[in-house]
Structures are given as structure tokens and as C-alpha cells.
Design an enzyme around this catalytic site. Structure first.
Site, mmCIF file in Angstrom:
data_model
loop_
_atom_site.group_PDB
_atom_site.id
_atom_site.type_symbol
_atom_site.label_atom_id
_atom_site.label_comp_id
_atom_site.label_asym_id
_atom_site.label_seq_id
_atom_site.Cartn_x
_atom_site.Cartn_y
_atom_site.Cartn_z
ATOM 1 N N CYS A 160 8.957 23.934 25.717
ATOM 2 C CA CYS A 160 7.855 24.527 26.498
ATOM 3 C C CYS A 160 8.430 25.293 27.688
ATOM 4 O O CYS A 160 9.066 24.698 28.573
ATOM 5 C CB CYS A 160 6.902 23.432 26.975
ATOM 6 S SG CYS A 160 5.704 23.993 28.194
ATOM 7 N N CYS B 147 7.026 24.175 31.095
ATOM 8 C CA CYS B 147 7.584 22.890 31.543
ATOM 9 C C CYS B 147 9.011 23.088 32.056
ATOM 10 O O CYS B 147 9.427 22.443 33.020
ATOM 11 C CB CYS B 147 7.585 21.887 30.397
ATOM 12 S SG CYS B 147 5.944 21.592 29.718
ATOM 13 N N ASP C 266 37.435 54.582 39.424
ATOM 14 C CA ASP C 266 38.848 54.635 39.792
ATOM 15 C C ASP C 266 39.512 55.513 38.732
ATOM 16 O O ASP C 266 38.952 55.712 37.655
ATOM 17 C CB ASP C 266 39.419 53.214 39.772
ATOM 18 C CG ASP C 266 40.914 53.204 39.998
ATOM 19 O OD1 ASP C 266 41.379 53.894 40.907
ATOM 20 O OD2 ASP C 266 41.615 52.495 39.245
ATOM 21 N N ASP D 45 39.860 48.614 37.670
ATOM 22 C CA ASP D 45 40.640 47.710 36.814
ATOM 23 C C ASP D 45 40.483 46.253 37.207
ATOM 24 O O ASP D 45 41.056 45.378 36.584
ATOM 25 C CB ASP D 45 42.125 48.102 36.805
ATOM 26 C CG ASP D 45 42.736 48.082 38.196
ATOM 27 O OD1 ASP D 45 42.118 47.516 39.105
ATOM 28 O OD2 ASP D 45 43.837 48.638 38.377
ATOM 29 N N ASP E 254 41.276 47.094 42.856
ATOM 30 C CA ASP E 254 40.022 47.628 43.386
ATOM 31 C C ASP E 254 39.004 46.546 43.727
ATOM 32 O O ASP E 254 37.812 46.818 43.815
ATOM 33 C CB ASP E 254 39.406 48.599 42.369
ATOM 34 C CG ASP E 254 40.301 49.800 42.122
ATOM 35 O OD1 ASP E 254 40.697 50.447 43.102
ATOM 36 O OD2 ASP E 254 40.619 50.085 40.961
#
Length: 815
Positions: free
Chosen positions: A115, A118, A514, A708, A712
Site C-alpha cells: 500500500c 501506508c 571540461d 572527469d 573538477d
């Protein structure tokens, strides 16, 4: 620059292999004040030589020392020895143990939870337990995932959770999953108990409904005295709806009033009270049949999603001397040797040391073309060995393997809910009580104010009104749609860490890339060496290699590869990294400068200006220009296709941020069709450029950064959505990003956005369809044009159709 240099790797490896039966302890230390990469390498070398250290790694970038040690009583003395090594080399550096502040994560299987409403109640009440930082019910996997702030509280918290579940859903079984093996534990429960329970339960339910329907048919088709007819209808009603009535009574006793059981009980008992016996039974019968079909549809979709990620290996063939022993993947250790036969899944990440074969990577990357592997090649867990016998040296334990990380990401993606999911959960909380009170008003007010209106007529309308009010169609189908989208994306080589990121992809206005390793292959190669001032090419390459020895940047690696000889580290003195420029170092008494044109300008050295699309490393010896080296990178074949695909999807702007020179950046940007390029940027300057781009987007628009996942990390973290390229096997990428492209193809970014748009479309269809049908039926019932039959369709019929529609999110064949 980051130092990750291993001194005497063969010795370290032998040490690890010989002692691999001993349990290892891993500890991390912060080296506060570490500012010298050369010193970092020395620290790493000296610590590796200490007895009791299996491996030591200094990450200069994060100033972290990671140790793997034997389990021994003298650990305190060993750590003191490590501290002495550090302070002897760098007296100003302070060694501090890194404290793990992670919250305790606990997973609880809610066996038999079916449910959606629920599930939302269990989640809400679990969040209010003292000591619980977060609690999320994954309705698809029937799991409650909790973060606990203190391990000492977990026993009391689990007891409280059991109480909540028993009160809201007494038939649901609470199973605490093993922390170290949750996914396997979950599979075992599903296979050993759930299917058997489910098939037995559904069989007995079908028999009960069939008998009830038969008695109902007899009572309707044949003429009986009124009292016999009533008895037959009551018997059929109790057979069909007895469980629903008992459920309603149990929930009322526990204070859970406004649920589906209560609504259906009131509506059908009310029908009996006003003399509509056949309709009372029929509505309950068709409600139960509809619920059964809905449960079947939900279970089917759960199994379909699970099947999408059926990449977990069942066993590993461990080589012990000359024997092969079949063991659990968790039992295999680093440096163990395993054998993978044709047709088997590769169970752990490692390196092929014998044999060659074609492997099917479709389960990880979505790529249908097999890949060839041979001796020396790395191989990832989860791929299928097609035709050859492979012998593999294991490089990661199962918990750290690619397949384990992917499974963990996909299985726990539901814990990060999309805003739409959170809205629907809150909406359902208020919607049902509002409809119940509206039904009460509908039963009482019209007969009092409308002349000629009867209570029986308006009570019937109010009862029909109640039947429509359950929000299950939304509560079940919305998370199912998002999880289907995440599962489908993973099958297509795109890992999305949560529904929130999948939904955010719909609003992307700008994609920032990048360059190195993202739009280009990141495989640098020395393509030209130009020596001047009576310096030979070999001497120029040697000087550059020694200067770049402590860097792990791809350009430095390419120079070291071109040099091809062993570096004598004792010759390197006074190493100094000049951020954004290059390096200064003394080699055998000679000062060497190696870097870009900015370094030559800074040091006032006359140099040759070179126009090329490659990266230029200028070298000066004893402050005299010695020449330059050109290193070239290759653009990925897929990059131009990616730009076109993003434009076709309506992305307003594509941007490239690179640390490379302007000539290289502009050339590649023009070749690929990138709208804007910013070159010669340091990592912190990339963040600054991203901040400026944020001012250009709309308030609801999102910016994606694609990198990558390693160098970065700051930009990935700052962007609305961080996407890591080539993430399979890269721990840093999986950690840093919100989305991981497993195939290293930029065009998969467009695929991810398409999947996100398709998922949102399906979710919105379900919201509009479910609410629209309910509102129409509510209106028809209120004005007397609708009956309980339409009301039943408005509840279970709509829920069933919404679930079936949500399953379409898993299909990504045409993406």
C-alpha cells in the site's frame, strides 16, 4: 598537482600478497600544513618502509595520508612511528587522524508492503523517531532506509519502527538487513520466502473471492425470499470483504482512520443500510479484484526493474594452488586469483593475467558490441565472459567493486526523492480527509436544504464519493515512474543517483564541459620535440621528465612515457610547483623550468611563440631557453554528435572550460560547435566562471557541469547537476557526481535528458489522468449521474492503469 607515486610497487605487492590472510585496518590522517609535493612523495616512500604497514598513500591534493596496516597490538607505536617520519621530513606538518562523521545507515525490509499510502505514513512516523536523522521508504524495493546519529540507539529505534509498522500495516513483516550484505540479504528474502508467501496468499485469496462471487451470482440470478437473499448477500459480502472490514477496525483502534479499508467499509456497509445489497457486495468484489490486479502489476514492475540490474555475480571460482573452489564473491580478497569460464559473470574487478576473450559489457554500459580483453587488461565486475577462459588477479574486494557500487547506487536511488514525489506524498496526506468531510457534507446538507431530497439518495451519493477518494493511484505510480526511469537509464549506461536529479535534468538550460577526458580522449602523446641552444632532443625530454616526475597530470604522464627511462629521484632537489604555470626544480645542480608560456614570462625568459592546437611545454635550463615539447590530445568521435543532440533538445548554451591555452580551446570549440569557450583556467577560476554563468540562466533553469570527477570536483559540486564521464571504475567520479556516464560518451548526456523528459511525461500523465478521472467521477456522483461502479473504477481502475503506464519509463530502447 597530486602525488600518488608508489615506491617499489613490487615489494609492496609481495608484502600484501604474503600477508593477505591477515585482517587489515585502514586509517586516514590529515597532514595539516603539507605544501610540498616532493616531501609528500618522500613521506609516502618512508612510511611504506615501516614494518607493519601494508600500504601507504599520500594524496597531496587533499593532504591525506591513507594507511593499510596489519591488525596488531602495537598500533599506537606504529602510528607514532608514522608521525615521526612525517615531522622529520616536514617539521611544520601536523598529523591528525581523520574522524569518520558518517551517520549509521540501516536498511529494513518491509516484507509484504503493498500500500503506497501506508508506506508514506510509515516514512512520516519513522522520521519523527528520536535519533533518526532521515528515514525514506523505498516502496519499489519495500525497504525503509534510515540514517541514525548514534549506533547505541539503533536497537531502540528498530523496536520503535517495528511498532509503527505493526500499527499501520500489521501483516507486513519487518526484517533488519545485514549491513555488509544488504543486497544479497534482500535477494535471499525475496527468493526464499516472499515468492512462496505471495503465491500461497494470492491463491487462497482467489479461491475466497471465487466462492464469494459464486454465492453473489446465485443470490442475484435466482428468486429467494427476502431473508434468504439477505443471508446469501451477507455471506458473499463477508467472504469478499471480511478482510477489508477487519483491517478497517484494526486501524481505527490504532488511530489510523482515513485509509482505503475504512472508506470501502463505510461505503459498502452504508449500501447495505439503505437496502442496496447487490451493489454493496458487487462494489466490494470488484474493488478486491481491482486491488489484486494492481498488486500483480506493482509486483511485476518491481521484478522488471530488479531484472534490469541483474548484474550481481552469484559466485567466484577461486584458484587455490591447482584447485578451483567455488566461493561467495565476498570471500575473495585482494591479490587472490580467480578463474572466469565462458558464459560466467566476472565477479570482481581485477587484471587479466592469463587468457583472452570477448566480454559483454551491456549490463554496465548498455553497449551491445562485445569488447576484447587480454593479458594485462583491466576487467570490471558485472561483465559477462563470452568465449575464452580468463584468469584474473583481484584488485578490489567485492564491497569496493564496480558492480557493488552500481547496485548500491541504483537500489538506493529511491531515497533521493524528486520534488514531484514529495508533493504527491504531502497532497495525499490532506486529500483523503478532505474528501471524507466533503462526503459527510454531501450526505447531510442537501437533504436539509433541498426540497424533496431524501437522505437515502444523498447518503448513496456520499458513499460513492468515499470510494473515489483513495490516493493510491498517485502514491504508487509516481515513485514507480521515477524508479523505472532510473532503472532504464542504468541499463542504458547512465547512473542517476536519485529521482531529484532525474527530475532536475528536465530543466537544463546550459551544459558546461571540461575539455580533457570529457570532450577529448585524455590520452596525451608527445607529437613534437624542438630543442634549441645546442641541447639535444633526448636531453630536453629528460629534463622535462625529471621536472614533471611528481605530477600525475596526463601531460606529465605523456612526457614520462616519451622519456621511457627510470627516474633517479635522488637527483631531484628543491621541487616547486607554480600553480597555473608549471614547475621549477634543481637537477644535478642545474635549475630546470618546465611549463607554459606564462612561466617563461614570469621568469623573464625569451621563448619561441608556437601556434599549434596541441599543448606546448616550454623548457629552460639555467635560465636559458632550451626548446619546447608539443603534446596532443585527440577529440572523441562522439563529441560533435553530443553537441548536435543537446541543441536538438533545446539546450540554450554549451560552454567549455579548460586549463589549456586559448588556441587549443578555441580550435576544439569551433570544431565541435561549442557556443562559448574559456581557456587557461585554474580549478578555482572554473568555479568563478560557473558562478558568472549562473547569472545568465532563468530562476528555474539548471546548469550541468560535465567533467572527469577527479580534478573538477569543486565545479561538479557547485553545478546544479554534476555529471562524471567515464565513471566506471573511477571511485572519485562515482563519489563526486550526481549522474555518472558509464560509457565515456558525451552523447549519453542527451540520452539522460531524454530519459528524464520521458519519465516526467509519464509522471505528469499519471497525475493528470488520476486526478482528472477522480474529479470527473466526484462531480458526476455529486450530481447523481454516477454510481458506485464508476467510483470503483475511479479508485482501483485508475490505479491499475497508472501503474501500467509507469512501467513504460523502464523502456529506453529508442533513446
Amino acid at each position: 598537482m597530486e602525488s600518488n607515486i608508489k615506491i617499489a610497487p613490487s615489494t609492496a605487492k609481495a608484502k600484501l600478497s604474503n600477508e593477505n590472510h591477515l585482517k587489515q585496518i585502514k586509517k586516514e590522517f590529515i597532514l595539516e600544513g603539507l605544501g610540498c609535493a616532493h616531501c609528500a612523495a618522500k613521506i609516502e616512500e618512508k612510511v611504506n618502509e615501516l614494518d607493519g604497514i601494508n600500504s601507504a598513500n599520500v594524496n597531496f591534493m587533499t593532504k591525506t595520508l591513507t594507511l593499510e596496516m596489519k591488525e596488531a597490538n602495537g598500533m599506537e607505536e606504529l602510528i607514532n612511528s608514522v608521525t615521526n617520519v612525517v615531522t622529520n621530513i616536514e617539521s611544520k606538518v601536523k598529523v591528525k587522524e581523520k574522524i569518520n562523521t558518517k551517520l549509521l545507515k540501516k536498511e529494513i525490509l518491509l516484507e509484504g508492503l503493498c500500500c503506497g499510502n501506508c508506506a508514506a505514513k510509515i516514512e512520516r512516523e519513522s522520521q519523527n523517531i528520536d535519533g533518526v536523522k532521515s528515514a525514506v521508504v523505498d516502496f519499489i524495493a519495500t525497504k525503509l532506509i534510515m540514517e541514525i546519529d548514534s549506533p547505541s540507539k539503533q536497537s531502540a529505534i528498530i523496536d520503535e519502527v517495528e511498532g509503527i509498522v505493526k500499527r499501520i500495516e500489521p501483516d507486513v513483516k519487518v526484517v533488519v538487513l545485514n549491513k555488509d550484505n544488504a543486497s544479497k540479504n534482500l535477494e535471499e528474502h525475496e527468493e526464499d520466502g516472499h515468492h512462496h508467501h505471495e503465491s500461497e496468499g494470492s491463491k487462497s485469496e482467489m479461491i475466497r473471492l471465487a466462492i464469494g462471487a459464486l454465492i453473489f451470482g446465485v443470490a442475484t440470478a435466482m428468486k429467494f425470499p427476502n431473508y434468504i437473499e439477505l443471508v446469501l448477500y451477507l455471506i458473499s459480502y463477508l467472504l469478499v470483504g471480511g478482510e477489508v472490514i477487519l483491517g478497517a477496525l484494526r486501524n481505527i483502534r490504532r488511530g489510523q482512520i482515513f485509509d482505503e479499508n475504512f472508506l470501502m467499509s463505510v461505503a459498502t456497509i452504508g449500501a447495505f443500510a439503505i437496502g442496496e445489497y447487490p451493489e454493496g457486495v458487487a462494489v466490494m468484489l470488484f474493488y478486491q479484484i481491482g486491488e489484486m490486479f494492481q498488486d500483480m502489476a506493482v509486483n511485476r514492475s518491481r521484478k522488471s526493474i530488479t531484472a534490469l540490474m541483474d548484474i550481481r555475480p552469484d559466485f567466484a571460482n577461486l584458484k587455490v594452488n591447482n584447485d578451483i573452489k567455488k566461493v561467495e564473491p565476498e570471500e575473495v580478497k585482494i591479490a587472490d586469483i580467480i578463474v572466469v569460464k565462458p558464459g560466467e559473470k566476472v565477479p570482481l574487478d581485477g587484471k587479466v593475467i592469463e587468457g583472452n576473450s570477448m566480454v559483454d559489457t551491456a549490463a554496465l554500459t548498455g553497449e551491445s558490441v562485445p569488447k576484447e580483453v587480454g593479458i594485462g587488461d583491466s576487467i570490471l565486475s558485472g561483465v559477462i565472459n563470452k568465449n575464452g577462459l580468463l584468469t584474473i588477479e583481484v584488485e578490489k574486494e567485492f564491497g569496493d567493486s564496480t558492480v557493488a557500487k552500481i547496485l548500491d547506487l541504483v537500489q538506493n536511488a529511491s531515497s533521493k526523492k524528486a520534488p514531484t514525489e514529495n508533493f504527491i506524498t504531502k497532497f495525499a496526506r490532506y486529500y483523503t480527509p478532505a474528501v471524507v468531510f466533503a462526503a459527510l457534507a454531501l450526505a447531510v446538507i442537501p437533504p436539509l436544504v433541498i426540497e424533496g431530497a431524501t437522505f437515502s439518495e444523498w447518503i448513496y451519493r456520499a458513499l460513492s464519493f468515499l470510494v473515489v477518494s483513495c490516493p493510491c493511484a498517485l502514491v504508487v505510480s509516481i515513485p514507480l515512474g521515477f524508479f523505472g526511469g532510473i532503472g532504464g537509464a542504468s541499463k542504458n549506461g547512465v547512473l542517476v543517483k536519485g529521482g531529484n536529479y532525474l527530475e532536475a535534468l528536465n530543466d537544463v538550460e546550459m551544459v558546461v564541459f571540461d575539455k580533457t577526458g570529457t570532450l577529448t580522449k585524455g590520452i596525451f602523446k608527445v607529437t613534437e620535440v624542438n630543442a634549441e641552444n645546442n641541447i639535444s632532443k633526448d636531453e630536453l625530454i629528460a629534463c622535462a621528465a625529471y621536472a614533471e616526475n611528481y605530477s600525475n597530470h596526463p601531460i606529465a604522464v605523456s612526457i614520462l612515457k616519451a622519456y621511457g627511462k627510470e627516474i633517479d629521484k635522488d637527483k631531484i632537489k628543491n621541487y616547486e610547483e607554480i600553480s597555473g604555470h608549471g614547475v621549477k626544480v634543481v637537477i644535478e645542480g642545474k635549475e630546470i623550468l618546465a611549463g607554459n608560456y606564462k612561466l617563461m614570462n614570469k621568469e623573464n625568459i625569451d621563448y619561441n611563440q608556437v601556434e599549434t592546437i596541441g599543448t606546448v611545454v616550454h623548457v629552460a635550463i639555467e635560465r636559458k631557453y632550451a626548446g619546447y615539447i608539443i603534446i596532443s590530445d585527440e577529440v572523441k568521435e562522439d563529441s560533435a554528435k553530443a553537441m548536435k543532440a543537446l541543441k536538438a533538445l533545446g539546450i540554450k548554451k554549451t560552454v567549455m572550460l579548460t586549463g589549456d591555452n586559448k588556441a587549443v580551446g578555441s580550435k576544439i570549440a569551433k570544431e565541435l560547435g561549442v557556443d562559448e569557450v574559456h581557456a587557461e583556467l585554474l580549478p578555482d577560476q572554473k568555479v568563478e566562471k560557473l558562478e558568472l554563468l549562473f547569472k545568465e540562466k532563468s530562476s528555474k533553469g539548471k546548469i550541468v557541469f560535465v567533467g572527469d570527477g577527479i580534478n573538477d570536483a569543486p565545479v561538479l559540486a557547485r553545478a546544479d547537476i554534476g555529471i562524471a564521464m567515464g565513471g566506471v571504475g573511477s571511485d572519485a567520479a562515482i563519489e563526486a557526481a550526481d549522474v555518472v556516464i558509464m560509457t565515456d560518451e558525451p552523447s549519453k548526456i542527451a540520452t539522460a535528458i531524454k530519459i528524464a523528459k520521458k519519465t516526467r511525461s509519464i509522471v505528469m500523465q499519471n497525475i493528470v489522468f488520476a486526478l482528472g478521472i477522480k474529479i470527473i467521477i466526484l462531480a458526476l456522483v455529486a450530481i447523481g449521474l454516477g454510481t458506485m461502479w464508476e467510483a470503483v473504477f475511479g479508485d482501483v481502475g485508475v490505479a491499475l492503469l497508472a501503474v501500467l503506464n509507469a512501467m513504460r519509463a523502464m523502456k529506453v530502447d529508442n533513446m
